[in-house]
Every structure is written in C-alpha cells, then in structure tokens.
Scaffold this active site. Sequence first.
Site, short mmCIF file in Angstrom:
data_model
loop_
_atom_site.label_atom_id
_atom_site.label_comp_id
_atom_site.label_asym_id
_atom_site.label_seq_id
_atom_site.Cartn_x
_atom_site.Cartn_y
_atom_site.Cartn_z
N GLU A 1 5.41 -5.14 6.90
CA GLU A 1 4.78 -4.06 7.67
C GLU A 1 5.42 -3.88 9.03
O GLU A 1 5.48 -2.77 9.57
CB GLU A 1 3.27 -4.34 7.84
CG GLU A 1 2.44 -4.19 6.58
CD GLU A 1 2.32 -5.48 5.78
OE1 GLU A 1 3.14 -6.40 5.97
OE2 GLU A 1 1.41 -5.56 4.95
N GLU B 1 -0.66 -9.22 -0.27
CA GLU B 1 -2.06 -9.51 0.10
C GLU B 1 -2.96 -9.48 -1.13
O GLU B 1 -3.87 -10.29 -1.28
CB GLU B 1 -2.53 -8.49 1.14
CG GLU B 1 -1.83 -8.69 2.49
CD GLU B 1 -2.08 -7.56 3.47
OE1 GLU B 1 -1.92 -6.39 3.07
OE2 GLU B 1 -2.42 -7.83 4.62
N GLY C 1 0.69 -4.94 1.17
CA GLY C 1 -0.58 -4.97 0.44
C GLY C 1 -0.43 -5.62 -0.93
O GLY C 1 -1.40 -6.19 -1.46
N ALA D 1 0.87 -1.17 0.00
CA ALA D 1 0.00 0.00 0.00
C ALA D 1 0.91 1.23 0.00
O ALA D 1 2.09 1.14 0.38
CB ALA D 1 -0.88 -0.02 1.23
#
Length: 257
Positions: free
Chosen positions: A131, A111, A108, A65
């Site tokens: 993360e 994911e 992300g 992200a």
Amino acid sequence: MEFIKVTEQYQPAIALIQLNRPKELNALNKQLMEEVRDTLQLLDKNDAVRVIIITGDERAFAAGADIKQMADKSAIDMLLIDQFSTWDQIRKTKKPIIAAVSGFALGGGCEFAMMCDMIIASETAKFGQPEIKIGTIPGAGGTQRLTKAVGKAKAMELILTGRFLSAEEAHFYGLVNKVVPVEMYLHETVELAKEIASMSPVAVQLAKEAINRSFETQLDEGLAFERKNFYLTFASADQKEGMNAFIEKRKPTFSGR
Ligand code: DAK
C-alpha cells in the site's frame, strides 16, 4: 454469485470458496467481499460443513483491494461505504478457515489470507503489503496481524518498503503453515482440512475461539477463557465419544453435538 465459486463436499465435510476475478488478479471489490461474507455465514450454519477453504488461482490469491474502485473516494466516502463491517463479519466465522495461496497475496489479499486461521502456500506465493507504494497504508489489519506473525522488524521492512515476502521466507517467519509445489497446494490444503474435519466440530470451534482470544487479552484473561471453553467440551457428546473411543481402542465418530 458473480465473483466467487463455491463447492461443497460433504464427504469429508469441506467447502471451498474460490475467488473468481482472474483477469483482475482477484482484486477484492466490494461485491466480492460481500459474496464471501454471505457464503461464510451460510456455511457457518450448515452442519454438513466442518472446514472451509478459501483460494484464488495459480497466479493470484488476491492482488489487493480493488484499487480502481477506491482511487477517487474521499475519506467520508470510505467511512460511509463502511466495507470494514463486511470484513469484521468475515472475521467472526466460527468454523476453521484455511487459505490456499498461490501467486500474489498482496495488500487486502495478504490481510484476507491472514484473517484465515491457517495458510498453505505454493512455492510461487508472494505475500506483501505494498500500500505504501500507492500512498496509503494497510487498512484491514496488516499492521497488526503481519506484525504479530513475523515480528516488528520484518513487518516494518515489508510495510514501509512494500517489498514482497517469498513463500519460503513466509514459512521461515511463521506466516504460513507449509509450502508445497504449486501443483500440490490445493491438495495439501484439502488434506489438512480433512484431518480437522474428522475432529469434534464443537471442540474445534471452541479451540479456535480460545486461540483467537490470545490476540485480544492478557494471559490471565486468556487462560480463564480457555478454561471455560475446556469445561464446555465436557457438555458435549463428542467429548464422551472421544474419551470412550480411546479407552475402547477404537476410532471415534464425532456427531458435532
Ligand atoms: N486492484 C485493481 N486491479 C488490479 C489490482 C488491484 N489491487 N491488482 C491487479 N489489478 C489488475 C491490473 O490493473 C490489470 O488490469 P488490466 O490493466 O489488465 O485491466 C490486471 O489486474 C493484471 O495486473 P498487471 O497487468 O499489473 O499484472 P502484473 O503481473 O504485471 O503485475 C502485480 C502483478 C500484482 C505486481 C500488480 O498488478 C500490482 O502491483 N497490483 C497492485 C498490488 C497492490 O498495490 N495491492 C494493494 C492494493 S491496496 C479495506 C480493506 C482492504 C484494503 C483497503 C480497504 N476496507 C475494508 C475498507 C486494502 C487495500 C489494498 O489492498
């Protein structure tokens, strides 16, 4: 579309979504994910498309992200922006999605690849949930999907250290379907997509739905769900066509009805 490129190819019935923020290693900002969501919703309704491929470029599928977009947000900002609803809508896509991953698939990005139904990786692919190194934890399913894919011990190691998993290891642990040389990963993904696109799209959709149920239910309930979808295929012209073609020793032509 500003951050993705979409190519639809109706012979065979495949659509390709390419994440297109190369300078930022395809970091997934809010708009990019909304563009992906909107495109998937359109493709899901387009009968001419049977399989969807999502890819990045050779250097990165997506490095996570967009950290720059998130860095100064409060918990309440995150709650109100509610990007999860976009991700949830992506997850609801009915048609099969294959991720073609080269380079970084991190945070992300990992994911997002795991939200797809299958992953074809180039030898250069690197998967990870780093993360922890920026003081947070996976928020879009990493602790759940990675654990289901690679098992508890490896998931703990990856998520608690932020280490990367090479393509070869990802294959060993069952996270990806196949690893191929970098010049082949898109070709190999298209070959897999073509094979699936030649099947009954109704049966493909019902099978995908039943497989995904296995992640959400106990065995009894999952088996009952599978059985309903199995019966439902007998309401399709494709089931008649498929079985008759077998008996008549010819190739079936599936209409998607
Ligand atoms: N966000 C923003 N920019 C990024 C980025 C990211 N995740 N990853 C890379 N970039 C940018 C870099 O800042 C750099 O930009 P400039 O400095 O040139 O302006 C450019 O991409 C090239 O990156 P590097 O110069 O760092 O390239 P290197 O080859 O040296 O390193 C790297 C590549 C992938 C190892 C490194 O860039 C890196 O560590 N990137 C961050 C990886 C990471 O921590 N990813 C996890 C982010 S947290 C949610 C859904 C999901 C999530 C959260 C919420 N909701 C639905 C609410 C997920 C969270 C995350 O993914």
